[in-house]
Scaffold this active site. Structure first.
Site: not given
Ligand SMILES: Cc1cc2nc3c(=O)[nH]c(=O)nc-3n(C[C@H](O)[C@H](O)[C@H](O)COP(=O)(O)OP(=O)(O)OC[C@H]3O[C@@H](n4cnc5c(N)ncnc54)[C@H](O)[C@@H]3O)c2cc1C
Length: 390
Positions: A364-365, A160, A135
């Site tokens: 995607e957010g 990814i 995130s």
């Molecule tokens: C199946 C799949 C496909 C994906 N494909 C891609 C891709 O093609 N390319 C790519 O680059 N990425 C990809 N992603 C990554 C995806 O975009 C991230 O998993 C996502 O953005 C969340 O990041 P994180 O998993 O690190 O969770 P974190 O950022 O660690 O978040 C953990 C929790 O904390 C919450 N949180 C974080 N910050 C805050 C805040 N400021 N306030 C309140 N709550 C918060 C989050 O909502 C979540 O509930 C993919 C993920 C999945 C599961």
């Protein structure tokens, strides 16, 4: 206010609907079987064959400009199209597409990467997420340092999509360790042959993302996409596109699921009558219909805002992503409930929809990031509810 579709929009919708019905839905039974057997989905060759068939019907590159051989559809038309594609469990997408930010290429990159990607001769993935930065994209650690005419990239990307069979990765890396994140990152076009490696991540759904490791990967300066320091803006643009496409697919999925529930409610009998006659079932159908229809129009509004590059675009797409992801999951859960025990089995596809849709609330957010964005827009006065009405 005119909510009706144009003749052209109706034609697009009915043609893709009959294509999905005739060519894609018949694969679902086999897909369910594969899912139970070894969690595999549609193969690369099957996808390609379907894409080439769709091309014969004129469906090739919905987002691709006409001068590149695509359909050049606006966002609303693309949204309508993705609503139809979302109605199948098969992870089918049309061919002739390239990542939106790949169009920021120069003339040489156009020949080498953009045109072959559109044609489907090379496949790409987009890599921004890292083990410690999902995130919070201000925290990227993957670095690129200049060495002569090359850049040397070190770091680890994770989750990814499409990385496992990608020939090309668009990698966002930190090129200035001291700058603010807005100017600290650069996008690189990294070929697999330049040395990145991938490993699968097993998920609870059909998506099979992968880790992508870059260990001293040497990339020529000619492979910088756009300008040095412009990577954050490009990454945001890539992510922004999904905020009406993903909800569109979810609307399609929810519509199909609701149809299954309505059908089942007519034939399943308890206490001497079809379950459709129990008020508890009717309420689930009513709530799901209300959410589905609200989801549809919210998604179309987000697409419309994207078409008009309207100042409400950020807020409307956050609202669409947040509400549609949640509603689609709720609808899938209710549809499972309406089916009772059989809904919980692997004999029916509902469990797979439930698992597949859940990711919408994360990638995607995430929900929380959409709320953060929306609150920021409202509290700063940039978005006033109903503001797009003038
Ligand atoms: C199946 C799949 C496909 C994906 N494909 C891609 C891709 O093609 N390319 C790519 O680059 N990425 C990809 N992603 C990554 C995806 O975009 C991230 O998993 C996502 O953005 C969340 O990041 P994180 O998993 O690190 O969770 P974190 O950022 O660690 O978040 C953990 C929790 O904390 C919450 N949180 C974080 N910050 C805050 C805040 N400021 N306030 C309140 N709550 C918060 C989050 O909502 C979540 O509930 C993919 C993920 C999945 C599961």
């Amino acid at each position: 206010m005119d909510f009706s579709l144009t003749d052209e929009q109706r034609a697009i919708r009915s043609t893709i609907r009959s294509f999905v019905t005739k060519e894609v839905l018949p694969l679902e039974k086999e897909l369910l079987h594969r899912q139970q057997r070894d969690n595999s989905g549609i193969t690369h060759d099957e996808l390609r064959e379907l894409q080439l068939k769709a091309r014969k019907f004129g469906f090739w590159g919905p987002s691709t400009p006409v001068e590149y051989g695509g359909m050049g559809l606006d966002c609303v038309d693309q949204s309508l199209l993705h609503m139809e594609l979302g109605k199948t469990l098969v992870r089918f997408h049309l061919g002739g597409e390239a990542d939106n930010i790949l169009y920021d290429c120069d003339a040489e990159q156009r020949q080498k990467y953009l045109l072959p990607t559109i044609e489907g001769d090379i496949s790409s993935c987009f890599a921004v997420t890292e083990p410690d930065a999902g995130s919070d994209l201000t925290a990227l650690r993957t670095s690129a340092r200049q060495d002569g005419d090359d850049w040397v990239i070190d770091g680890e990307k994770t989750f990814i999509s499409h990385a496992l069979d990608a020939d090309l990765a668009i990698v966002i890396a930190r090129t200035d360790p001291d700058a603010n994140y807005r100017t600290a990152y650069t996008a690189f076009l990294v070929e697999r042959s330049m040395g990145f490696s991938t490993a699968p991540i097993v998920t609870m759904g059909q998506m099979q993302p992968a880790t992508l490791s870059l260990d001293g990967v040497r990339v020529p300066a000619a492979n910088v996409l756009g300008e040095v320091g412009d990577g954050f803006r490009l990454a945001m643009r890539w992510i922004g596109r999904g905020r009406y496409i993903q909800p569109s697919r979810a609307v399609g999925a929810a519509e199909r699921l609701l149809g299954m529930a309505v059908e089942y409610a007519h034939v399943r009998r308890t206490f001497g009558k079809p379950i459709k006659d129990h008020q508890a079932i009717q309420w689930m159908i009513a709530d799901s219909t209300a959410e589905l229809e609200a989801a549809r129009y919210m998604t179309l509004l987000a697409a419309w805002s994207a078409d008009h590059d309207d100042e409400t675009r950020v807020a409307t797409s956050a609202i669409a992503k947040l509400t549609v992801a949640n509603w689609a999951c709720d609808i899938a859960d209710r549809v499972l409930q309406i089916h009772g025990g059989i809904g919980y089995t692997q004999e029916l596809p509902i469990q797979l929809w439930v698992r597949d849709l859940r990711v919408l609330r994360i990638y995607e957010g995430s929900d929380e990031i959409q709320r953060r964005t929306l609150a920021g827009q409202v509290l700063s006065g940039r978005y006033k509810p109903g503001g797009h009405l003038g």
